[in-house]
Design a protein around this motif. Structure first.
Motif, PDB file in Angstrom:
ATOM      1  N   PHE A  85      43.393  46.997  52.819  1.00  0.00           N
ATOM      2  CA  PHE A  85      42.347  47.138  51.798  1.00  0.00           C
ATOM      3  C   PHE A  85      41.426  45.923  51.766  1.00  0.00           C
ATOM      4  O   PHE A  85      41.879  44.780  51.850  1.00  0.00           O
ATOM      5  N   ASP A  86      40.140  46.206  51.612  1.00  0.00           N
ATOM      6  CA  ASP A  86      39.170  45.131  51.442  1.00  0.00           C
ATOM      7  C   ASP A  86      39.223  44.556  50.033  1.00  0.00           C
ATOM      8  O   ASP A  86      38.858  43.405  49.808  1.00  0.00           O
ATOM      9  N   GLU A  87      39.659  45.390  49.076  1.00  0.00           N
ATOM     10  CA  GLU A  87      39.769  44.960  47.690  1.00  0.00           C
ATOM     11  C   GLU A  87      41.064  45.513  47.089  1.00  0.00           C
ATOM     12  O   GLU A  87      41.446  46.650  47.376  1.00  0.00           O
ATOM     13  N   PHE A  88      41.711  44.721  46.272  1.00  0.00           N
ATOM     14  CA  PHE A  88      42.863  45.209  45.512  1.00  0.00           C
ATOM     15  C   PHE A  88      43.127  44.243  44.353  1.00  0.00           C
ATOM     16  O   PHE A  88      42.712  43.083  44.373  1.00  0.00           O
ATOM     17  N   ILE A  89      43.822  44.760  43.338  1.00  0.00           N
ATOM     18  CA  ILE A  89      44.173  43.952  42.167  1.00  0.00           C
ATOM     19  C   ILE A  89      45.654  44.152  41.868  1.00  0.00           C
ATOM     20  O   ILE A  89      46.105  45.286  41.656  1.00  0.00           O
ATOM     21  N   LEU A  90      46.383  43.067  41.886  1.00  0.00           N
ATOM     22  CA  LEU A  90      47.807  43.092  41.544  1.00  0.00           C
ATOM     23  C   LEU A  90      47.963  42.512  40.138  1.00  0.00           C
ATOM     24  O   LEU A  90      47.425  41.443  39.847  1.00  0.00           O
ATOM     25  N   VAL A  91      48.698  43.220  39.277  1.00  0.00           N
ATOM     26  CA  VAL A  91      48.740  42.838  37.865  1.00  0.00           C
ATOM     27  C   VAL A  91      50.166  42.734  37.352  1.00  0.00           C
ATOM     28  O   VAL A  91      50.979  43.654  37.526  1.00  0.00           O
ATOM     29  N   SER A  92      50.445  41.607  36.703  1.00  0.00           N
ATOM     30  CA  SER A  92      51.692  41.428  35.952  1.00  0.00           C
ATOM     31  C   SER A  92      51.328  41.220  34.495  1.00  0.00           C
ATOM     32  O   SER A  92      50.458  40.405  34.183  1.00  0.00           O
ATOM     33  N   MET A  93      51.989  41.950  33.593  1.00  0.00           N
ATOM     34  CA  MET A  93      51.731  41.795  32.173  1.00  0.00           C
ATOM     35  C   MET A  93      52.546  40.651  31.559  1.00  0.00           C
ATOM     36  O   MET A  93      52.612  40.510  30.346  1.00  0.00           O
ATOM     37  N   GLU A  94      53.159  39.882  32.403  1.00  0.00           N
ATOM     38  CA  GLU A  94      53.886  38.695  31.947  1.00  0.00           C
ATOM     39  C   GLU A  94      53.640  37.561  32.930  1.00  0.00           C
ATOM     40  O   GLU A  94      53.082  37.775  34.015  1.00  0.00           O
ATOM     41  N   GLU A  95      54.023  36.378  32.543  1.00  0.00           N
ATOM     42  CA  GLU A  95      53.817  35.229  33.425  1.00  0.00           C
ATOM     43  C   GLU A  95      54.827  35.249  34.563  1.00  0.00           C
ATOM     44  O   GLU A  95      56.025  35.476  34.340  1.00  0.00           O
ATOM     45  N   LEU A  96      54.363  35.050  35.770  1.00  0.00           N
ATOM     46  CA  LEU A  96      55.248  34.957  36.927  1.00  0.00           C
ATOM     47  C   LEU A  96      55.700  33.506  37.072  1.00  0.00           C
ATOM     48  O   LEU A  96      54.878  32.611  37.244  1.00  0.00           O
TER      49      LEU A  96
ATOM     50  N   LEU B  71      45.447  38.393  42.225  1.00  0.00           N
ATOM     51  CA  LEU B  71      46.701  38.544  41.486  1.00  0.00           C
ATOM     52  C   LEU B  71      46.447  38.068  40.067  1.00  0.00           C
ATOM     53  O   LEU B  71      45.959  36.951  39.863  1.00  0.00           O
ATOM     54  N   ILE B  72      46.743  38.913  39.076  1.00  0.00           N
ATOM     55  CA  ILE B  72      46.559  38.563  37.672  1.00  0.00           C
ATOM     56  C   ILE B  72      47.925  38.498  37.009  1.00  0.00           C
ATOM     57  O   ILE B  72      48.712  39.446  37.114  1.00  0.00           O
ATOM     58  N   HIS B  73      48.201  37.405  36.319  1.00  0.00           N
ATOM     59  CA  HIS B  73      49.457  37.335  35.562  1.00  0.00           C
ATOM     60  C   HIS B  73      49.289  36.339  34.418  1.00  0.00           C
ATOM     61  O   HIS B  73      48.343  35.554  34.369  1.00  0.00           O
ATOM     62  N   GLY B  74      50.209  36.389  33.469  1.00  0.00           N
ATOM     63  CA  GLY B  74      50.140  35.476  32.331  1.00  0.00           C
ATOM     64  C   GLY B  74      50.784  36.087  31.101  1.00  0.00           C
ATOM     65  O   GLY B  74      51.005  37.301  31.025  1.00  0.00           O
ATOM     66  N   GLU B  75      51.077  35.250  30.122  1.00  0.00           N
ATOM     67  CA  GLU B  75      51.810  35.704  28.938  1.00  0.00           C
ATOM     68  C   GLU B  75      50.936  36.432  27.923  1.00  0.00           C
ATOM     69  O   GLU B  75      51.447  37.123  27.038  1.00  0.00           O
ATOM     70  N   GLU B  76      49.596  36.310  28.022  1.00  0.00           N
ATOM     71  CA  GLU B  76      48.720  36.984  27.066  1.00  0.00           C
ATOM     72  C   GLU B  76      48.297  38.333  27.632  1.00  0.00           C
ATOM     73  O   GLU B  76      47.227  38.502  28.218  1.00  0.00           O
TER      74      GLU B  76
ATOM     75  N   SER C 212      46.315  34.615  32.657  1.00  0.00           N
ATOM     76  CA  SER C 212      46.053  34.995  31.258  1.00  0.00           C
ATOM     77  C   SER C 212      46.877  34.091  30.343  1.00  0.00           C
ATOM     78  O   SER C 212      48.005  34.414  29.987  1.00  0.00           O
ATOM     79  N   GLU C 213      46.277  32.974  29.984  1.00  0.00           N
ATOM     80  CA  GLU C 213      46.972  32.030  29.110  1.00  0.00           C
ATOM     81  C   GLU C 213      46.634  32.321  27.658  1.00  0.00           C
ATOM     82  O   GLU C 213      45.563  32.836  27.334  1.00  0.00           O
ATOM     83  N   ARG C 214      47.535  31.977  26.784  1.00  0.00           N
ATOM     84  CA  ARG C 214      47.264  32.118  25.353  1.00  0.00           C
ATOM     85  C   ARG C 214      46.169  31.141  24.945  1.00  0.00           C
ATOM     86  O   ARG C 214      46.077  30.039  25.463  1.00  0.00           O
TER      87      ARG C 214
END
Length: 314
Positions: free
Chosen positions: A101-112, A24-29, A135-137
């Motif tokens: 799924f053996d692999e997956f990527i969940l993405v948020s373009m903002e901080e959760l 899971l990828i998320h963050g304000e940057e 993804s921190e500034r």
């Protein structure tokens, strides 16, 4: 479950392997998140799905491929999952598919935020993932270091005073900083506080570095409109003519097969010009720019008139 910074993952991706299976990828940057996805796509095949646009396509995704390894599903805008998957049955269906799924990527373009991460759906998601990438500034100190390296690598001298001015004017958003510093690197003269203020402040209305394109396209109205705006913002005609000369020399160098160190986006635009313009036309325009510059310096014509007349002489 590990929590890592996006900068660390970017370094690990240089080895050519994904450092995670389910993430899971998320963050304000958001810029860093975009860069991470770009690097991931260079390492492995991916298939993107947008929660708010084509979630049904994800529900029908089998993960199979006729051409070797199956692509890794990348689900974007997951911050909207709870809003899109309102029914419990839809949430359960989403989780059930993820588990296959053996692999997956969940993405948020903002901080959760904490509340969202603790929601029923995201609590279940976190049980499935191996890692959370944040993804921190960058800190202000790190920003200064990044900018300094960028200007140094481009062979452009920059003082601490000007660096400070850029950050104070543009802020610390990496995408904005990239766009603005790409422009400054192309500036033909010394980057002084005065010139940087002019370039950064004028770019909000008209990008002085884009003026070359309506000129080469012969779009007189657009060229003159942009010149008027630049002059009203305090643009100095001779500096603008000098910038046009620099850009044209760069395009001519590319036409002659000479490597030019410029941002990739700029090179792509210049190469597009070369598909439409002959070298002789570009050389003639450069000659015209030189003549206009000399006419101003000899006092034969005002800088404003010389700049505006370029489009009628070409």
């Amino acid at each position: 479950m590990k929590v890592v910074k996006v900068q660390d993952v970017l370094k690990q991706l240089k080895t050519g392997k994904l450092p995670f299976k389910k993430v899971l990828i998320h963050g304000e940057e958001a810029y860093l998140t975009e860069q991470l996805l770009k690097k991931v796509s260079e390492v492995t095949d991916i298939e993107k799905f947008y929660v708010d646009e084509n979630i049904d396509s994800f529900f029908n995704f089998t993960g199979t491929s006729l051409f070797g390894k199956s692509p890794v599903p990348v689900i974007l805008n997951v911050e909207k999952l709870n809003e899109v998957l309102r029914k419990k049955v839809d949430k359960e269906r989403f989780l059930k598919i993820l588990k296959t799924f053996d692999e997956f990527i969940l993405v948020s373009m903002e901080e959760l935020d904490y509340k969202k991460l603790k929601s029923e759906l995201f609590s279940e998601i976190q049980k499935l993932i191996d890692a959370t990438v944040v993804s921190e500034r960058y800190s202000e100190k790190a920003i200064y270091s990044l900018l300094k390296r960028k200007f140094d690598s481009a062979g452009k001298k920059i003082t601490p005073e000007v660096l400070k001015l850029i950050v104070e004017t543009v802020g610390t958003d990496l995408r904005e900083l990239r766009n603005e510093t790409d422009k400054l690197i192309l500036y033909p003269d010394e980057l002084t506080p005065e010139s940087v203020k002019l370039l950064l402040f004028s770019s909000g209305k008209v990008n002085v570095f884009e003026l070359i394109f309506p000129l080469l396209e012969g779009n007189r109205r657009k060229f003159l409109e942009q010149v008027e705006i630049l002059l009203s913002c305090g643009g100095e005609p001779l500096s603008i003519i000098g910038l046009l000369q620099t850009q044209l020399r760069q395009i001519i160098s590319l036409a002659n097969g000479i490597q030019v160190k410029l941002p990739r986006e700029v090179l792509q635009k210049y190469k597009a010009i070369l598909q439409k313009k002959k070298l002789l036309e570009l050389l003639f325009l450069l000659k015209t720019l030189h003549e206009k510059e000399f006419a101003v310096k000899r006092g034969e014509v005002s800088g404003e008139d010389a700049l505006k007349s370029i489009v009628f002489s070409y």
